[in-house]
Design an enzyme around this catalytic site. Structure first.
Site: not given
Ligand code: SAH
Ligand code: SF4
Length: 363
Positions: A97, A110, A117, A121, A124
């Site tokens: 997406e 974006c 992934c 985390c 996420c």
């Molecule tokens: N994998 C990379 C890029 C994708 S996530 C990374 O983790 O940086 C992009 C951003 O959104 C990251 O800072 C991530 O921690 C944050 N993020 C993911 N899920 C989220 C959520 N449910 N609410 C707020 N921020 C979130």
């Molecule tokens: Fe992957 Fe963590 Fe980034 Fe989500 S926040 S996309 S799980 S690295």
């Protein structure tokens, strides 16, 4: 054996992905390459038959050998605030997406770097999906091209790219870099490197490699906690990479590129939102040319964590500012369509299923 165990082999698809080629590598002699690049990246056509200043024979030959689109299906979900979430079904049936954000005369996309992934985390939604596969460079680029086409604009009108969709870009760096090079190429999307931001969970070797490549793109680090103990509770990769090691890599990135690094920090209630954590964070970032982006948690069904309420977010921001750390709060956009971080894919449980191509699709 489950279908999912079958590896994705882009070379087994009927036509070759033309978006994998640099503008110099495009087929054709002399100025034909520039003509094709112009059609792909300035005009944004999705069929060779539309490249009307090429001889008909060449257009037909190109269509026999190459494909432009990497998607079997593109679905758009508009949000009330003007952003549009795109769900792409790839040629192997997997899904990824992207989000289009046409705010303040700055058209931003974006983009995703993976299906799902592997980092997992806890906060996420993409992490909860697990790992599907890496996206190819063509699939990364085509997210932008398909969005421009759907929006009826030239791909070159999209001036900002954030690699903050599904996936960890530094764990798919070869393909990400290839896509970024075409974004920067004057005959590609001709973008400014300052307008491309790569967001990472913090993979030191990837940050060093990015520094070596010295493309001038911006780095955003998903820190989310100022101490390893807290970080390990929400980010599994923190067990492998302590904050000190990541910060050393970030300093090297800054020394090489002189680009201010953004630190992303999603505020989670009772986990990383205490005032002492704001003070520890400011000590960690002192002396660095850093900027903190506080992100309110975007809730998703089944999430094991809760977001900090708005008052707590503002208090955390105040504490950082008092300590002299430049801080902004990114109040979410597109929440009603889950236009953040893997949420649409989560709502469609088939997101990671694998539809094998018919056996005769290969050549
Ligand atoms: N994998 C990379 C890029 C994708 S996530 C990374 O983790 O940086 C992009 C951003 O959104 C990251 O800072 C991530 O921690 C944050 N993020 C993911 N899920 C989220 C959520 N449910 N609410 C707020 N921020 C979130
Ligand atoms: Fe992957 Fe963590 Fe980034 Fe989500 S926040 S996309 S799980 S690295």
């Amino acid at each position: 054996m489950a279908d999912d165990a079958r590896p994705f082999r882009p070379e087994a698809l009927p036509m070759k992905p033309i978006l994998e080629l640099t503008p110099e590598e495009l087929p054709g002699e002399g100025y034909r390459k520039a003509q094709i690049a112009h059609w792909l990246y300035a005009r944004g056509v999705r069929e060779f038959s539309e490249m009307t200043d090429l001889p008909r024979g060449l257009r037909e030959a190109l269509a026999q050998e190459w494909r432009i689109s990497e998607f079997a299906l593109v679905e758009a979900y508009p949000s009330r605030d003007g952003s549009v979430k795109y769900l792409f079904t790839l040629l192997d049936g997997k899904k990824t997406e992207a989000v289009y954000m046409p705010y303040e005369n700055r058209k931003t996309v974006c983009l995703s770097s993976m299906v799902g992934c592997p980092a997992g985390c806890t906060f996420c939604a993409t992490g909860a999906l697990g790992f599907g596969r890496n996206l190819t460079a063509a699939e990364i680029l085509d997210q932008l091209l398909a969005i421009a086409y759907h929006q009826g604009i030239s791909p070159r009108e999209i001036r900002n790219v954030v690699l903050m969709g599904m996936g960890e870009p530094l764990l798919n760096l070869t393909n990400v870099l290839k896509a970024v090079r075409t974004m920067l190429h004057p005959k590609g999307l001709a973008m400014s490197p300052r307008r491309i931001t790569l967001s990472t969970v913090g993979i030191p070797r990837g940050i060093y490699r990015l520094a070596e490549e010295d493309l001038g793109i911006r780095l955003a680090l998903s820190l989310h906690a100022p101490d390893d103990e807290t970080r390990k509770k929400i980010i599994p990769t923190a067990h492998r990479y302590p904050i000190a090691e990541i910060m050393e890599a970030v300093r090297a990135y800054y020394a090489k590129t002189k680009r201010r690094v953004t630190f992303e920090y999603t505020l989670l209630q009772g986990l990383n939102d205490h005032p002492w954590q704001a003070r520890l964070l400011s000590r960690l970032l002192k002396g660095l040319s850093a900027h903190v982006n506080l992100i309110p948690f975007n809730p998703w069904p089944g999430a094991p964590v809760k977001g900090t309420p708005k008052a707590g977010i503002l208090a955390f921001a105040e504490e950082l500012k008092r300590q002299g750390i430049p801080t902004s709060v990114r109040f979410s956009r597109g929440q009603d369509v889950g236009a953040a971080c893997g949420q649409l894919a989560l709502r469609t449980p088939q997101a990671l299923t694998f539809k094998p191509l018919p056996e005769d699709a290969g050549r």
